[in-house]
Design a protein around this motif. Structure first.
Motif, PDB file in Angstrom:
ATOM      1  N   THR A  70      43.903  40.702  43.078  1.00 19.44           N
ATOM      2  CA  THR A  70      42.618  40.423  42.433  1.00 19.44           C
ATOM      3  C   THR A  70      42.786  39.962  40.978  1.00 19.44           C
ATOM      4  OG1 THR A  70      42.565  42.757  41.836  1.00 19.44           O
ATOM      5  CG2 THR A  70      41.353  42.143  43.802  1.00 19.44           C
TER       6      THR A  70
ATOM      7  N   TYR B  23      41.425  36.726  39.168  1.00 15.80           N
ATOM      8  CA  TYR B  23      39.977  36.451  39.106  1.00 15.80           C
ATOM      9  C   TYR B  23      39.266  37.301  38.071  1.00 15.80           C
ATOM     10  CZ  TYR B  23      41.908  34.556  43.220  1.00 15.80           C
ATOM     11  OH  TYR B  23      42.750  33.879  44.043  1.00 15.80           O
TER      12      TYR B  23
ATOM     13  N   MET C 191      31.014  35.799  40.985  1.00 19.39           N
ATOM     14  CA  MET C 191      31.648  36.935  41.643  1.00 19.39           C
ATOM     15  C   MET C 191      30.658  37.962  42.190  1.00 19.39           C
ATOM     16  SD  MET C 191      34.660  35.852  41.265  1.00 19.39           S
ATOM     17  CE  MET C 191      35.866  37.098  41.736  1.00 19.39           C
TER      18      MET C 191
ATOM     19  N   ARG D  12      32.393  40.072  44.944  1.00 11.51           N
ATOM     20  CA  ARG D  12      33.540  39.211  45.236  1.00 11.51           C
ATOM     21  C   ARG D  12      34.698  39.673  44.372  1.00 11.51           C
ATOM     22  NH1 ARG D  12      33.147  34.964  47.963  1.00 11.51           N
ATOM     23  NH2 ARG D  12      31.136  34.304  48.714  1.00 11.51           N
ATOM     24  N   TRP D  13      35.841  39.892  44.986  1.00 12.89           N
ATOM     25  CA  TRP D  13      37.036  40.226  44.204  1.00 12.89           C
ATOM     26  C   TRP D  13      37.980  39.033  44.133  1.00 12.89           C
ATOM     27  CZ3 TRP D  13      36.924  44.390  41.341  1.00 12.89           C
ATOM     28  CH2 TRP D  13      36.096  45.450  41.715  1.00 12.89           C
TER      29      TRP D  13
ATOM     30  N   GLY E 244      36.706  31.219  40.636  1.00 12.88           N
ATOM     31  CA  GLY E 244      36.269  31.883  41.857  1.00 12.88           C
ATOM     32  C   GLY E 244      37.279  31.692  42.962  1.00 12.88           C
TER      33      GLY E 244
END
Ligand code: AMP
Length: 396
Positions: A125, A128, A136, A151-152, A219
């Motif tokens: 992760t 990001y 995210m 969102r990771w 992303g």
């Protein structure tokens, strides 16, 4: 400085040993075991192989062991794997059930066997952590967000490798340097104008697309879990939130069975009914199997969907990069993804595309405004480099 990178699966152990002596980066040894029943013995056998090959004199010859860890609650980046971090990984077992439990078990076994060697995790992760919040967040109630439903993004080591290497190949050493120092400087290394916009397509057994502006991810198509985004070999990819409760009720299956089917019987395997390997699916499609062709078409449409999303978000792109098993090897899939996009300045050189396999190359035509590239990824090297940087920054 020798760094061992250990890749832990529930029944596999793979490793690479890197040597960073004299400013170099040398792969000294690689190997692995499948169908491991006795993990402590697998670790012992790995160390024995390294000694027998003359790659490692002994435990004291090892500066650290690095792991490509997936996700932890409240922890990301490149960190020492102490008990606090392992507990944070366990807290998110539910988000990455196939990855976190075997990693935590494996890391504890390495610590028992090598108590004096630092163990380091580079979280998938990590790449990001500087992405805009709007890219995210899911539009869920705050209580969902607080338990980690957001969102990771994953495949961070791979996309970071592509961010750095593509910047080098595109003549932007300033951006490459920012990527190198990303986790130390937290994206603050200055870069020059104009911006460099890269769309990185990691297409393999598990696939994801990332938009990268000036070395920083905006992303990733993988969301809360590695179950999302593009269809994967046998995992579903993106799915409407109502689909699971509907299937559970209508098919009369349990939630666990629904999860099993979506992670083992879905994706390219489920669509094609042929195989989870794209080589078999391509062969079946060539022989007229309509479901195999459908699986390929869905995969390509999904890749185009995500590439389009980042192209729009970044106001264009300087390069689109293909990497991983499918991206590096399958010219037919690359051609299908790029088909009919001349109007957007995306045009393959058919001969260059066909000739390129598992090697760095520009595969766009001279007329293509956006460069198309193949870059073989090297996730283990990124883990080793970041582990080295962590050791060096903590020493200073
Ligand atoms: P990865 O997860 O990156 O190892 O990618 C695995 C997928 O890439 C497999 O499903 C294969 O379909 C594809 N792949 C891997 N190696 C090759 C190859 N040499 N030629 C064609 N496809 C390949």
């Amino acid at each position: 400085m020798k760094i061992l990178v250990a890749n832990i699966g529930s029944t596999s152990l793979k490793w690479r040993l890197f040597d960073f002596a004299n400013g170099g980066e040398r792969l000294l040894h690689k190997g692995g075991f499948e169908r491991v029943a006795d993990y402590p013995k697998a670790i012992e056998d790995c160390l024995a192989q390294l000694r027998d090959a003359g790659a490692l004199a002994g435990e004291s010859d090892l500066a650290a062991v690095g792991f490509k860890t997936v996700i932890a609650k409240g922890v990301t980046g490149c960190v020492f794997l102490d008990e606090r971090v392992l507990a944070a990984m366990e807290a998110y077992n539910g988000i990455a059930p196939a990855h976190n439990p075997p990693y935590v078990t494996g890391i504890r076994l390495f610590r028992e066997r090598l108590p004096r060697v630092p163990l380091v995790g580079l979280f998938e992760t990590a790449f990001y952590q500087f992405a805009p919040e709007a890219m995210m967040r899911y539009a869920v109630p705050p209580s969902w967000h607080e338990i980690g439903v957001r969102r990771w993004g994953f495949h961070g080591a791979s996309h970071k490798y592509i961010a750095e290497r593509s910047a080098e190949l595109l003549g932007r050493p300033d951006v490459a340097e920012r990527v190198r120092r990303l986790y130390v400087e937290r994206g603050r290394t200055p870069v020059n104008d104009p911006p460099l916009r890269v769309i990185s397509c990691h297409l393999g057994g598990s696939s994801s697309v990332s938009g990268i502006r000036n070395g920083i991810a905006i992303g990733n198509s993988l969301g809360m879990s590695p179950q999302s985004g593009l269809p994967h070999n046998n995992r579903v990819g993106d799915l409407d939130a109502e689909a699971i409760p509907y299937a559970v009720r209508t098919l009369g299956i349990t939630l666990e069975e629904a999860q099993r089917q979506l992670s083992k019987e879905a994706g390219l395997k489920g669509l094609s009914g042929v195989s989870n390997d794209i080589r078999d699916i391509l062969e079946a499609a060539r022989q007229g199997n309509a479901n195999a062709q459908l699986a390929l078409d869905v995969f390509v449409a999904s890749a185009r969907h995500w590439i389009g999303a980042y192209l729009f978000e970044m106001g264009g792109a300087d390069a689109i990069v293909f990497t991983a098993g499918i991206g590096e090897n399958q010219s037919e899939i690359r051609a299908a993804i790029c088909a009919g996009l001349q109007g957007l300045g995306i045009e393959l050189d058919a001969a260059l595309n066909e000739a390129t396999r598992r090697t760095e190359a520009f595969i766009s035509s001279a007329a293509s405004r956006i460069k198309l590239m193949v870059i073989p990824t090297n996730e283990e090297l990124v883990v080793a480099r970041e582990t080295k940087r962590l050791l060096e920054t903590t020493k200073n």
